[in-house]
Design an enzyme around this catalytic site. Structure first.
Site, PDB file in Angstrom:
ATOM      1  N   GLU A 155       0.967  -1.544  -0.160  1.00  0.00           N
ATOM      2  CA  GLU A 155      -0.328   0.056   0.105  1.00  0.00           C
ATOM      3  C   GLU A 155       0.952   1.209   0.255  1.00  0.00           C
ATOM      4  O   GLU A 155       1.414   1.633  -1.080  1.00  0.00           O
ATOM      5  CB  GLU A 155      -1.443  -0.175   1.155  1.00  0.00           C
ATOM      6  CG  GLU A 155      -1.724   0.563   1.557  1.00  0.00           C
ATOM      7  CD  GLU A 155      -3.420   0.442   2.431  1.00  0.00           C
ATOM      8  OE1 GLU A 155      -4.212   1.080   2.386  1.00  0.00           O
ATOM      9  OE2 GLU A 155      -3.198  -0.529   2.402  1.00  0.00           O
ATOM     10  N   GLU A 178      -2.017   0.670  13.595  1.00  0.00           N
ATOM     11  CA  GLU A 178      -3.163   0.773  12.490  1.00  0.00           C
ATOM     12  C   GLU A 178      -4.695   0.776  13.947  1.00  0.00           C
ATOM     13  O   GLU A 178      -5.410   1.305  13.094  1.00  0.00           O
ATOM     14  CB  GLU A 178      -3.244   0.268  11.431  1.00  0.00           C
ATOM     15  CG  GLU A 178      -4.595   0.440  10.616  1.00  0.00           C
ATOM     16  CD  GLU A 178      -4.724  -0.570   9.442  1.00  0.00           C
ATOM     17  OE1 GLU A 178      -4.842   0.064   8.218  1.00  0.00           O
ATOM     18  OE2 GLU A 178      -3.917  -1.533   9.212  1.00  0.00           O
TER      19      GLU A 178
END
Length: 732
Positions: A303, A579
């Site tokens: 990502e 996260e």
């Protein structure tokens, strides 16, 4: 990684280097460059390789100026240049690099003009100049910033050789000295955590994160991959062991080189609680790891993209820790270019690697970065130009991009990401949290309408200012009719909904504000002081408690260690922000969700509250010309120090409590040409009961303050109720 990642459909950056010291007077000189796929041609997320183009190219220009009155000599890249393959067999952002020493070509870049195997060099193909804009980057280059040595070399339960650097970081390895027979391979696979004692590669998804050296029999010295970077704390080494006779693997054999955009460090914080200090360090490391050319969400898996929502919530914290003005202003140029491609809707990621897909739906919080990031930059650095450059982008988002319903608020037919990663959301459905996504979107819409009204006033767009101010007043009434009772109850009734209503000034009366504050406290206490917020609520929940006088509940949330909380990852050995609140479960296993990163700065936005309320300094006028000093002691923290290198100079505030817990001492440095509004703890008042702002204005210089107070400004509850909760009984 020069010249950096931009939206290549619209803009290419170039960088300028002073190479004077590399010129060899009176000798042959060679201009040489090594070119790799980089962001341009590597795989990017789910879109595959070479989404921008297949041809790798170079545009170079050497300018030599002379002391005499002689025109400068300009040498450019052209069809007379030559190229050849090198020792890099492959190099990808996500996958890593394969380096074959047998393919090295001696002398190709040493300026001697003695290039080996001249028959293997070919004339380059001259391509048309790109139609995209060529512009000099405004942000700092990516550089090697620091080095970290291995802390431990050990074997996994399966016998794999692992290196622990003791810190989750972003960068690459440097192999200091190694010699192996020709054809022998040594590989280095990188990951952030261990999973049952083995390298935890599942969170990397499709990214290989592996660098490989193919040896030629010669010794390799100070080798590093060139066109890739990794997010890692642990490295698995295959093909090289401590038992090797000629070149044993030792702690001195490998170094982790930390890479990030070379921003100036401007902010520091520390206090008497070491866990809180580690929390602040974790946020700092996550920022460093995710400011590599662009502000990314995470630096390790397949990502590493510029998600707008992440930087929107973290921007005030980032601006304090580092001078981000150049880098983020440059990134905003790309946001506006990408936004113009889709009817005013900013993409959720900038640069947008999904440009080949159909038109994207607008998303609040993420799209609102087009207004709130330049606003945060202006507040921090006082530069009106960023507002001027981004003004049309702001207007385009608000006037065209937002999907409105009949009442002018957001259309309820559109799914919103809302309070993304609320800890109550299922691992496989992170947008399905407690707070309705449309509520979050509407709260943001009212707020950013108010902000753009202020921006229009600053830029002297009087008609726009009047229009947006009227829109704000109307939307606020619509919001209250839709979500708020006359007594101040909020329909969603969550930590996030209450915090948004309070911090975004969406309530009308003191009674409503008081009720919302008390309701938020009730929510916090019933959650056992654990966090119940995601991206939208986390940056502001402690601010909402403080602004309604419930400072100690904010401290109690901060100091909670059970999951979900800010200190839970710290107690689990985390060295960066995670996260998910539970990226690692309490048994040491990795969260089963497919989207699990151990280096995400968004939830670290609580450090803004540490700077402003614990440390005690906050902006009053853009650029810190006038700032507020109001440290609020609390919890078990007995001292704190905060420093910020403002545009006017160093601001420093240091305070400590006496042994009696009632005497307060503070030292304050106010830089030249600025002033501070100082409020001491004994002057702190409940603003709902007083119209007057307590405090005194002070000019530049060193100042000493002291006061004594009967009690700290906490709610009327015994301390043990907040900081030593009673043990559970009967399992309840």
């Amino acid at each position: 990684m020069a010249p950096g990642f931009t939206t290549y459909r619209f803009r290419f950056s170039y960088q300028i280097f002073d190479v004077t010291d590399l010129i060899r007077a009176g000798q042959q000189n060679t201009i040489a460059a090594e070119v790799g796929e980089g962001w341009y041609a590597s795989s990017l997320w789910r879109e595959g390789r070479q989404i921008y183009g297949k041809d790798l190219g170079l545009i170079a220009q050497l300018e030599i100026s002379f002391e005499e009155d002689i025109p400068p000599l300009i040498i450019t890249s052209d069809a007379n240049w030559e190229w050849s393959v090198g020792p890099m067999l492959s190099s990808e952002i996500y996958d890593g690099e394969v380096y074959d020493m047998n393919q090295e070509r001696s002398g190709w870049n040493n300026g001697s003009n003695q290039i080996s195997e001249p028959n293997e060099w070919s004339k380059v193909t001259a391509l048309p100049l790109p139609t995209a804009l060529l512009s000099s980057t405004k942000g700092p280059p990516i550089r090697q910033i620091q080095e970290v040595s291995p802390q431990k070399i050990f074997r996994s339960p399966n016998g794999k050789l692992l290196i622990d650097f003791g810190q989750n970081l972003v960068g690459k390895l440097r192999v200091n000295s190694l010699q192996k027979p020709s054809g022998h391979q040594v590989s280095f696979q990188h990951a952030e955590v261990l999973d049952k004692g083995e390298l935890g590669t599942r969170p990397l998804r499709a990214a290989k994160c592996t660098d490989t050296i193919i040896f030629s029999g010669q010794k390799i010295q100070n080798w590093s991959p060139t066109f890739t970077f990794h997010g890692f704390r642990y490295v698995q080494v295959d093909g090289w062991t401590p038992e090797d006779e000629e070149s044993p693997l030792e702690a001195s054999s490998l170094t982790a080189v930390v890479l990030h955009s070379d921003m100036k460090r401007t902010g520091w914080f520390e206090c008497s609680d070491n866990l809180v200090n580690r929390l602040h360090e974790n946020a700092l490391w996550s920022m460093k790891g995710n400011f590599v050319s662009i502000p990314t969400d995470c630096p390790q898996r397949d990502e590493r993209l510029g998600w707008t929502g992440d930087i929107q919530v973290f921007c005030p914290s980032a601006n304090f820790l580092y001078d981000t003005n150049g880098m983020l202003a440059d990134w905003l140029v790309d946001l506006a270019l990408e936004q113009s491609d889709d009817h005013g809707v900013p993409p959720m990621i900038v640069p947008n690697v999904q440009f080949k897909k159909v038109a994207r739906p607008p998303q609040a919080v993420w799209g609102d970065a087009s207004i709130l990031v330049p606003w945060a930059l202006y507040r921090s650095f006082g530069d009106r130009q960023v507002l001027e450059r981004q003004y049309q982008s702001m207007k385009s988002w608000l006037d065209q991009g937002c999907a409105r319903g009949p009442d002018g608020l957001w259309s309820e037919s559109l799914w919103q990401h809302g309070d993304w990663l609320d800890p109550s959301a299922p691992p496989d459905d992170p947008g399905n949290g407690q707070t309705d996504g449309v509520f979050v979107a509407d709260a943001y819409l009212v707020y950013v309408t108010h902000i753009i009204g202020q921006i229009a006033t600053i830029l002297h767009h009087s008609e726009d200012a009047k229009s947006y101010q009227q829109d704000f007043a109307r939307l606020k009434r619509m919001f209250q009719e839709k979500y708020v009772t006359p007594k101040g109850r909020i329909i969603c009734d969550t930590q996030t909904s209450l915090a948004l209503a309070l911090v975004f000034s969406l309530l009308e009366t003191k009674e409503q504000i008081k009720e919302a504050g008390e309701r938020l406290v009730r929510k916090v206490r019933f959650a056992k002081f654990r966090v119940s917020t995601g991206f939208a609520g986390t940056p502001i929940v402690t601010h909402a408690l403080s602004m309604t006088g419930w400072h100690q509940h904010a401290y109690r949330m901060l100091l909670e260690t059970k999951c979900p909380s800010w200190l839970y990852p710290v107690t689990m050995g985390g060295t960066t922000m995670w996260e998910r609140w539970d990226s690692m479960l309490s048994d040491g296993s990795i969260n089963p969700g497919k989207m699990t990163s151990f280096n995400h700065y968004a939830l670290g936005s609580v450090v803004n509250w540490l700077h402003e309320k614990v440390g005690g300094i906050s902006i009053l006028e853009p650029g810190w010309r006038i700032f507020k000093v109001q440290p609020i002691p609390g919890g078990t923290i007995t001292s704190a120090n905060v420093r910020y290198e403002s545009p006017y100079g160093l601001i420093e505030c240091s305070w400590a409590l006496g042994s009696d817990g009632k005497s307060f001492q503070m030292t304050l440095n106010i830089p030249p040409n600025s002033s501070a509004w100082v409020v001491l703890p004994d002057q702190e008042q409940d603003q709902s009961q007083s119209e007057d702002e307590p405090g005194t204005l002070y000019g530049s210089g060193q100042h000493q303050f002291s006061c004594t107070f009967a009690s700290l400004p906490w709610p009327p509850l015994p301390l043990e109720t907040l900081f030593k909760p009673p043990a559970s009984k009967n399992g309840t």
